[in-house]
Write a protein that holds these residues in place. Structure first.
Motif, PDB file in Angstrom:
ATOM      1  N   GLY A  64      84.367   9.004   6.000  1.00  0.00           N
ATOM      2  CA  GLY A  64      83.531  10.225   6.305  1.00  0.00           C
ATOM      3  C   GLY A  64      82.304  10.231   7.170  1.00  0.00           C
ATOM      4  O   GLY A  64      82.309   9.436   7.886  1.00  0.00           O
ATOM      5  N   TYR A  65      81.378  11.048   6.848  1.00  0.00           N
ATOM      6  CA  TYR A  65      80.034  11.140   7.718  1.00  0.00           C
ATOM      7  C   TYR A  65      79.133  10.399   7.315  1.00  0.00           C
ATOM      8  O   TYR A  65      78.969  10.180   6.003  1.00  0.00           O
ATOM      9  N   GLU A  66      78.519   9.407   8.289  1.00  0.00           N
ATOM     10  CA  GLU A  66      77.301   8.753   7.659  1.00  0.00           C
ATOM     11  C   GLU A  66      76.143   9.763   7.245  1.00  0.00           C
ATOM     12  O   GLU A  66      75.605  10.748   8.157  1.00  0.00           O
ATOM     13  N   ILE A  67      75.658   9.755   6.017  1.00  0.00           N
ATOM     14  CA  ILE A  67      74.904  10.641   5.606  1.00  0.00           C
ATOM     15  C   ILE A  67      73.426  10.603   6.451  1.00  0.00           C
ATOM     16  O   ILE A  67      72.905  11.685   6.584  1.00  0.00           O
ATOM     17  N   ASP A  68      72.749   9.654   6.678  1.00  0.00           N
ATOM     18  CA  ASP A  68      71.394   9.873   7.170  1.00  0.00           C
ATOM     19  C   ASP A  68      71.696  10.529   8.641  1.00  0.00           C
ATOM     20  O   ASP A  68      70.671  11.141   9.163  1.00  0.00           O
ATOM     21  N   ARG A  69      72.888  10.043   9.364  1.00  0.00           N
ATOM     22  CA  ARG A  69      72.925  10.720  10.910  1.00  0.00           C
ATOM     23  C   ARG A  69      73.385  12.231  10.413  1.00  0.00           C
ATOM     24  O   ARG A  69      72.918  13.045  11.295  1.00  0.00           O
ATOM     25  N   LEU A  70      74.123  12.492   9.574  1.00  0.00           N
ATOM     26  CA  LEU A  70      74.616  13.938   9.267  1.00  0.00           C
ATOM     27  C   LEU A  70      73.325  14.738   8.882  1.00  0.00           C
ATOM     28  O   LEU A  70      73.134  15.900   9.501  1.00  0.00           O
ATOM     29  N   ILE A  71      72.508  14.131   8.201  1.00  0.00           N
ATOM     30  CA  ILE A  71      71.200  15.055   7.812  1.00  0.00           C
ATOM     31  C   ILE A  71      70.080  15.367   9.060  1.00  0.00           C
ATOM     32  O   ILE A  71      69.841  16.453   9.422  1.00  0.00           O
ATOM     33  N   GLN A  72      70.169  14.262   9.978  1.00  0.00           N
ATOM     34  CA  GLN A  72      69.351  14.237  10.967  1.00  0.00           C
ATOM     35  C   GLN A  72      69.796  15.301  11.953  1.00  0.00           C
ATOM     36  O   GLN A  72      69.132  16.172  12.629  1.00  0.00           O
ATOM     37  N   VAL A  73      71.126  15.214  12.260  1.00  0.00           N
ATOM     38  CA  VAL A  73      72.017  16.087  13.227  1.00  0.00           C
ATOM     39  C   VAL A  73      71.688  17.654  12.673  1.00  0.00           C
ATOM     40  O   VAL A  73      71.268  18.454  13.569  1.00  0.00           O
ATOM     41  N   LEU A  74      71.964  17.739  11.481  1.00  0.00           N
ATOM     42  CA  LEU A  74      71.940  19.185  10.867  1.00  0.00           C
ATOM     43  C   LEU A  74      70.498  19.706  10.963  1.00  0.00           C
ATOM     44  O   LEU A  74      70.302  20.983  11.294  1.00  0.00           O
ATOM     45  N   GLU A  75      69.582  18.900  10.433  1.00  0.00           N
ATOM     46  CA  GLU A  75      68.177  19.509  10.560  1.00  0.00           C
ATOM     47  C   GLU A  75      67.828  19.789  12.082  1.00  0.00           C
ATOM     48  O   GLU A  75      67.118  20.712  12.411  1.00  0.00           O
ATOM     49  N   ASP A  76      68.032  18.895  12.998  1.00  0.00           N
ATOM     50  CA  ASP A  76      67.814  19.155  14.396  1.00  0.00           C
ATOM     51  C   ASP A  76      68.476  20.438  14.955  1.00  0.00           C
ATOM     52  O   ASP A  76      67.775  21.452  15.325  1.00  0.00           O
ATOM     53  N   PHE A  77      69.826  20.502  14.315  1.00  0.00           N
ATOM     54  CA  PHE A  77      70.584  21.483  14.940  1.00  0.00           C
ATOM     55  C   PHE A  77      69.867  22.976  14.535  1.00  0.00           C
ATOM     56  O   PHE A  77      69.861  24.081  14.927  1.00  0.00           O
ATOM     57  N   LEU A  78      69.508  22.910  13.211  1.00  0.00           N
ATOM     58  CA  LEU A  78      69.338  24.123  12.557  1.00  0.00           C
ATOM     59  C   LEU A  78      67.684  24.629  12.790  1.00  0.00           C
ATOM     60  O   LEU A  78      67.294  25.773  12.684  1.00  0.00           O
ATOM     61  N   GLY A  79      67.082  23.643  13.531  1.00  0.00           N
ATOM     62  CA  GLY A  79      65.712  23.977  14.187  1.00  0.00           C
ATOM     63  C   GLY A  79      64.820  23.639  13.161  1.00  0.00           C
ATOM     64  O   GLY A  79      63.690  24.215  13.213  1.00  0.00           O
ATOM     65  N   PHE A  80      65.018  23.001  12.309  1.00  0.00           N
ATOM     66  CA  PHE A  80      64.147  22.695  11.035  1.00  0.00           C
ATOM     67  C   PHE A  80      63.152  21.531  11.417  1.00  0.00           C
ATOM     68  O   PHE A  80      62.110  21.066  10.597  1.00  0.00           O
ATOM     69  N   THR A  81      63.359  20.757  12.382  1.00  0.00           N
ATOM     70  CA  THR A  81      62.813  19.727  12.847  1.00  0.00           C
ATOM     71  C   THR A  81      61.301  19.687  13.713  1.00  0.00           C
ATOM     72  O   THR A  81      60.560  19.059  13.422  1.00  0.00           O
ATOM     73  N   ASN A  82      61.501  20.896  14.434  1.00  0.00           N
ATOM     74  CA  ASN A  82      60.120  21.283  15.221  1.00  0.00           C
ATOM     75  C   ASN A  82      59.889  22.671  14.722  1.00  0.00           C
ATOM     76  O   ASN A  82      60.514  23.467  14.298  1.00  0.00           O
ATOM     77  N   LEU A  83      58.284  22.821  14.715  1.00  0.00           N
ATOM     78  CA  LEU A  83      57.667  24.030  14.192  1.00  0.00           C
ATOM     79  C   LEU A  83      58.079  25.155  15.476  1.00  0.00           C
ATOM     80  O   LEU A  83      57.600  24.947  16.524  1.00  0.00           O
ATOM     81  N   HIS A  84      58.489  26.179  14.848  1.00  0.00           N
ATOM     82  CA  HIS A  84      58.409  27.541  15.865  1.00  0.00           C
ATOM     83  C   HIS A  84      57.147  28.362  15.362  1.00  0.00           C
ATOM     84  O   HIS A  84      57.293  28.815  13.935  1.00  0.00           O
TER      85      HIS A  84
END
Lengths: 219, 219
Positions: B72-92
């Motif tokens: 399956g998916y490596e959880i740490d990596r999946l969280i990081q990729v999703l947060e980055d992708f969704l734009g939650f990791t840098n402030l707008h």
């Protein structure tokens, strides 16, 4: 008077897209009333909000109001029928679960009562919050929920807890007699079939907005 | 390492339903991490949130992460990729327009910053509000918007004004350089094609909930 006014008996369940469009028509028609208009046609609404006039007429037929040929809908009547139909004219009591940042913000938003929602109590376990109130709304300990709900006759619950307890609190709400859950968490809660769930994930809307904005800026 | 990890070049615009589901996966996977899990499969997520496993795998392929066979998916990596992708990791950065009941509530909701939105200023014309601040966020007179926006480099506007000025303020936001509008009014605003609009009408959600609840209670 109205040429084709009719009550739809055995009415099918109204499609959710229609239900979501009705408030647009309502706000638009209210504006026209402010401007002194007495009648409005679906074509006029269509021009304002960029939805097909035939779609508007079809949507409005669900609320058992139809326009008169050439004149259109009587504005006062349309507003009244829409507000009644949407449930904005009588107050629905609700509880809020989880007085964190978003929960507290919703308690302070008195505007919800103009749209039929009256939050009559909130629940949390934080000893700094229990026993206080926000915007006149008392905060109780979560353990008091079931007994209070029966007294207060509340059927709507607003879910604003952290995701790690979202399912647990949902289960307790349902066991305690809540029939409709307004879920503000980004967690997809599981409920029995007869329970109404409305998801409003602000974070999902943000994600869509950020994504589309990035695309726009790249171009 | 990952069997089929690939960056989608010339990627199609991601469908909005997918974008709306991704935060569900994220919150679910974060929970599994809390429970000490290291890997998660789309089947496991599927069981939790009642969405087809193949749909989940398809959705996740948009964020350029694919699971390993059997693990399956490596959880740490999946969280990081999703947060980055969704734009939650840098402030707008964003501005809020209209400090009424709902606007004030949103200013107080510090939780939005955990999902990438930083409200850096608000605009209103009410002399009792202009010059004050809520939750550390300054409230300026609306006439200062254009000059401030250029200084602050803000592209996102949150619309929480009364419906009778919703279109007028929208037009001013767009003229002043706002590219994405988060519309909380029940008014359907008109914008040029390149402007991103995300509608969050709490009142429409309420209408759907009241309607469905009435149906349930009638039964």
């Amino acid at each position: 008077m109205y040429m084709a006014e009719r009550i739809r008996k055995n009415m099918d369940k109204i499609p959710e897209p229609t239900l979501r469009r009705l408030p647009w028509y309502l706000s638009n028609v209210k504006l026209m009333k402010e401007k002194g208009e007495k009648y409005v046609s679906s074509t006029q609404i269509s021009k304002q909000i960029n939805i097909d006039a035939s779609q508007i007429a079809k949507d409005l037929s669900y609320v058992a109001v139809t326009g008169r040929t050439r004149v259109g809908y009587e504005i006062d009547r349309l507003i009244q029928v829409l507000e009644d139909f949407l449930g904005f004219t009588n107050l629905h009591k609700a509880y809020l679960f989880g007085v964190g940042s978003l929960g507290g913000a919703l308690l302070r938003d008195s505007g919800l009562s103009h749209f039929g929602l009256e939050i009559v109590g909130a629940f949390d376990v934080n000893p700094n919050l229990v026993g206080t109130e926000i915007n006149g709304i008392p905060i109780y300990h979560s353990s008091e929920f079931e007994s209070r709900r029966q007294q207060d006759g509340v059927y709507i619950g607003i879910l604003t807890v952290p995701i790690n307890i979202a399912q647990e609190i949902t289960d307790k709400m349902v066991e305690g007699g809540i029939c409709a859950i307004w879920n503000f968490t980004p967690f997809r809660i599981r409920v029995p079939e007869h329970i109404v769930v409305q998801n409003t994930s602000l974070y999902a809307h943000l994600a869509v907005m950020f994504n589309r904005l990035n695309e726009t800026i790249k171009k």
